[in-house]
Design a protein around this motif. Structure first.
Motif, PDB file in Angstrom:
ATOM      1  N   SER A   1       0.893  -1.012  -0.295  1.00 61.34           N
ATOM      2  CA  SER A   1      -0.290   0.284  -0.174  1.00 61.34           C
ATOM      3  C   SER A   1       1.100   1.470  -0.134  1.00 61.34           C
ATOM      4  O   SER A   1       0.709   2.240   0.458  1.00 61.34           O
ATOM      5  N   LYS A   2       1.916   1.324   0.164  1.00 66.20           N
ATOM      6  CA  LYS A   2       2.443   2.255   0.449  1.00 66.20           C
ATOM      7  C   LYS A   2       2.949   3.345   1.820  1.00 66.20           C
ATOM      8  O   LYS A   2       3.210   4.073   1.624  1.00 66.20           O
ATOM      9  N   ARG A   3       2.346   1.776   2.652  1.00 68.40           N
ATOM     10  CA  ARG A   3       1.726   2.819   3.549  1.00 68.40           C
ATOM     11  C   ARG A   3       2.928   2.651   4.969  1.00 68.40           C
ATOM     12  O   ARG A   3       2.421   2.102   5.970  1.00 68.40           O
ATOM     13  N   GLY A   4       3.582   1.494   4.464  1.00 66.71           N
ATOM     14  CA  GLY A   4       4.933   0.985   5.627  1.00 66.71           C
ATOM     15  C   GLY A   4       4.312  -0.229   5.741  1.00 66.71           C
ATOM     16  O   GLY A   4       3.288  -0.582   4.770  1.00 66.71           O
ATOM     17  N   GLY A   5       5.247  -1.091   6.361  1.00 69.01           N
ATOM     18  CA  GLY A   5       4.802  -2.149   7.011  1.00 69.01           C
ATOM     19  C   GLY A   5       3.734  -2.818   7.447  1.00 69.01           C
ATOM     20  O   GLY A   5       3.311  -2.138   8.253  1.00 69.01           O
ATOM     21  N   GLN A   6       2.582  -3.171   6.281  1.00 68.41           N
ATOM     22  CA  GLN A   6       1.508  -3.639   7.254  1.00 68.41           C
ATOM     23  C   GLN A   6       1.385  -5.310   7.761  1.00 68.41           C
ATOM     24  O   GLN A   6       1.508  -5.697   6.134  1.00 68.41           O
TER      25      GLN A   6
END
Length: 753
Positions: free
Chosen positions: A40-45
């Motif tokens: 998601s390009k929001r960091g690691g999830q």
């Protein structure tokens, strides 16, 4: 046996092996962790927390199954298929979306775009990254245009390597020896890694390398086992924790791959009247390609990336820049085509041996700056800007070849030679806003604006057949801009069950048609073609049940594909067909996918995936004979599934060992290679299945595995290659038939330090 000289990879492997031998052991085994992705390009999830369809294959699974390239894992991913013309000549297909033009699947090595071009009607020469020291592979299904841009028309594949460890020294070395049915010699590969904290918790270097010598099984009149796949690759990564908030990392990778010929074999030989060397008959062996010219392929990739991440309580700012330089040398036998077109009026020596050469040098310079918020409150944003410059130099020539070696020599005669230089500048801005409406309901809207500027000039060096070229043609240019959107709703029914609904769009940029090539053929064609786009409507569910012993994910989707970039044909004087790109027609794809992982006991893991895809045209193509409403899209199996299992048991416990037995069965349903049965190159592809089995021992710092891939030696045709059938037939030009890689037994050993 081929004697391959290995350069940088062999040297680096030697150094890494030496480093491994001197390493100190460290106690403790890594614990099982939930899969974390950065899709998601929001960091690691956690993959189960993201309301989109994404599947990840871990580096541990890739190692255990002996996966070296794309063919070793794609059947495990529902909705993912391939048009495989051999090493370095593949077209990746997600959910049935594939046609001529640029790639329809976005390909990324971490932050770097590596998507290739489709340069022939037979498929695209997409890069095939060698799998060594990998953290995971992420497959994002459905259009990803708002965050990943052009060519993520139907999805995105991301190769994610292991990052440097700032805190601890580690090293690893592994190798495999294998034997493939019908290959004359064994295959082998070796890889090694060393991770060195240069300054504790601040600065680390990670080096990894691999050498692969995979023997082929196709014979030609020039050589045996020509479809070998030899590769060497080196990767260096640096990580610098400049401050508690700022992490700077750099990656440099080089990969060289080569093969001596394409993977297609022929049951019958070419039967054309003008040349005694094309006189038909039965093939001399079961795995024979009747090429009259050698068909080697070389693929050199150099990749560089620099990334800075500043993380704070309020969010993360990421700046990344990349350079990709890819050089390919492609040779394809043109003897049958030349005879069909000319009746063998040339070459003057009457041998009829010619080849098409298509070397290309493609350089991408990319940059992206983005911000992902981590604010207190219900609203979060992702915003960013992207720029890319592409420089491409492409040659296409028809040359005579040596009758004995089948190779181009200094004495070869050119009967056609043209150069195309292309510059593409792209700029884009993208953003997503997420509103956490309630504790359980999250709503996201996304948008991307993009603009392309393309300039191209073609030079006719030699006209057909062998006349002086007209020189540079008129410069061509095109500009295109547009805006696409995304809308997503995620709802947590419980802490363990997530439902989601998505509308997303993807696009693929248009381009120009080479007027110089058209003038050589004596035809008039449009100056260019526009972008095509996909609208995707999807619902899905992700669930983690029974104390994480059962994971079940499912998605249903409908995709509307419009303004399809298609291969058009103009008829030149004398009946020669000239191919160019245009837009036309529409298609719809409806599908259902699920994946299930179960842990009935602590030692037993079971898995299953399933995909159903109904993909067909809903509007006639501009030339009805090329495709009509209701035609099924090519290389799309209606059904596909996989079953896998792994059971652990105590074995060699006195030295820390644990035995295991595992396997997987994959199935691909019937499909076809063309839209219309009236196409002379149309072929039906029967269903097939591949079964792999392995046993091994995992120790505290080592593992040993024995296995067999394609245990039952499935040999159904999975793709076709053509040389000459696109022209009006005179006699018979059989296609090459590509099959799954033959039964292969292997032994591998790995040691960590």
């Amino acid at each position: 046996m081929r004697h391959t000289t290995y350069t940088y990879a062999g040297m680096v492997l030697g150094l890494l092996a030496a480093g491994s031998a001197q390493a100190q052991s460290n106690a403790g085994a890594s614990a099982l962790e939930e899969v974390v992705v950065t899709a998601s390009k929001r960091g690691g999830q956690l993959i189960q927390d993201i309301p989109i369809t994404v599947q990840a294959i871990s580096g541990d699974r890739l190692q255990e199954t002996g996966a070296l390239d794309f063919n070793d894992y794609f059947r495990l991913v529902p909705g993912l298929s391939v048009n495989d013309q051999g090493p370095g000549h593949k077209t990746y297909i997600i959910r049935g979306i594939s046609s001529s033009g640029a790639g329809t699947v976005g390909l990324y090595f971490d932050e770097t775009i590596i998507t290739g071009e489709f340069l022939s009607s037979e498929g695209g020469r997409q890069p095939d990254i060698r799998l060594f020291d990998m953290d995971r592979i992420e497959v994002l299904k459905g259009p990803q245009g708002t965050t990943f841009g052009s060519s993520s028309l139907s999805g995105t594949i991301r190769w994610i390597p292991n990052a440097p460890d700032l805190s601890e020294f580690s090293a690893e070395i592994g190798g495999t020896l294998s034997s493939t049915k019908n290959a004359d010699f064994p295959s082998w590969d070796v890889d090694a890694m060393v991770n060195i904290p240069l300054v504790a918790d601040r600065f680390a270097l990670r080096l990894a390398a691999t050498v692969i010598e995979k023997e082929g099984y196709i014979d030609t009149r020039f050589a045996e086992d020509v479809n070998y796949d030899d590769s060497e690759a080196v990767r260096a990564m640096l990580a610098f924790q400049a401050t508690d908030n700022l992490l700077i990392s750099a990656t440099a990778m080089t990969q060289e791959s080569k093969t001596g010929g394409r993977a297609g074999h022929m049951d019958l030989l070419i039967d054309l009247p003008a040349s005694s060397s094309l006189n038909g008959g039965a093939a001399p062996s079961d795995h024979w390609n009747n090429t009259l010219s050698a068909e080697p392929f070389k693929d050199n990739i150099d990749l560089y990336n620099l990334k800075a991440e500043y993380s704070a309580d309020w969010g993360t700012v990421t700046a990344t820049g990349s350079i990709l330089d890819r050089e390919t040398d492609f040779f394809r036998d043109a003897s049958a085509e030349i005879e069909i077109i000319t009746g063998l009026t040339f070459p003057a020596d009457g041998t009829g041996q010619t080849t098409i050469i298509q070397p290309q040098d493609r350089k991408l310079t990319q940059g992206e700056l983005r911000f992902a918020s981590n604010w207190d409150g219900p609203v979060q944003v992702l915003v960013g800007g992207f720029t890319q410059k592409e420089e491409r130099h492409f040659q296409s020539a028809v040359l005579t070849t040596d009758p004995v070696t089948g190779k181009v020599t200094d004495d070869s005669i050119a009967y056609l030679d043209r150069l195309v230089d292309t510059d593409i500048d792209e700029v884009a801005f993208f953003g997503e806003l997420t509103w956490q409406a309630t504790d359980r309901l999250a709503i996201t809207g996304g948008v991307r604006w993009f603009e392309f500027d393309l300039d191209e000039i073609a030079t006719a060096v030699t006209g057909f057949p062998g006349t002086p070229g007209s020189g540079p043609g008129n410069p061509l240019s095109s500009t295109e801009s547009d805006t696409i959107f995304k809308f997503n709703v995620g709802y947590d029914f419980t802490d363990d069950v997530l439902g989601y609904a998505t509308f997303s769009q993807g696009y693929r940029a248009g381009g120009t048609n080479d007027q110089t090539a058209a003038s050589l053929a004596g035809v008039s064609i449009p100056a260019g073609f526009g972008s095509d786009s996909v609208d995707n409507y999807e619902i899905g569910i992700k669930s983690t049940l029974m104390d994480s012993r059962l994971v079940f994910n499912a998605a249903a989707f409908f995709m509307d594909w419009t303004d399809i970039q298609v291969l058009r044909r103009a008829i030149a004087p004398g009946g020669l067909q000239f191919a160019y790109r245009g837009n036309g027609g529409a298609a719809e794809v409806t599908g259902l996918e699920f994946e299930l992982t179960a842990y009935p006991t602590d030692r037993l893991q079971l898995g299953a995936t399933f995909g159903w895809t109904d993909a067909e045209l809903t509007q006639d193509l501009p030339v009805a004979d090329d495709g009509m409403d209701g035609d099924a899209l090519p290389y799309v199996p209606e059904y596909s599934f996989s079953l896998s299992g792994r059971y652990e048991f105590p074995f060699l416990t006195s030295i820390g060992g644990m035995g295991f037995i595992g396997g997987d069965l994959t199935f691909q349903d019937d499909q076809q290679n063309r839209l219309r049965p009236t196409d002379s190159t149309y072929r039906e592809i029967d269903s097939y299945s591949v079964f792999n089995l392995r046993v091994g021992v995992d120790g505290e710092k080592w593992s040993a595995i024995a296995g067999v891939n394609n245990l039952f030696d499935e040999d159904e045709t999975t793709a076709y290659t053509f040389n000459g059938n696109s022209q009006p037939a005179v006699g018979y030009v059989p296609p090459g038939e590509v099959r799954p890689w033959p039964r292969t037994f292997y032994l591998s050993f790995r040691r960590t330090f």
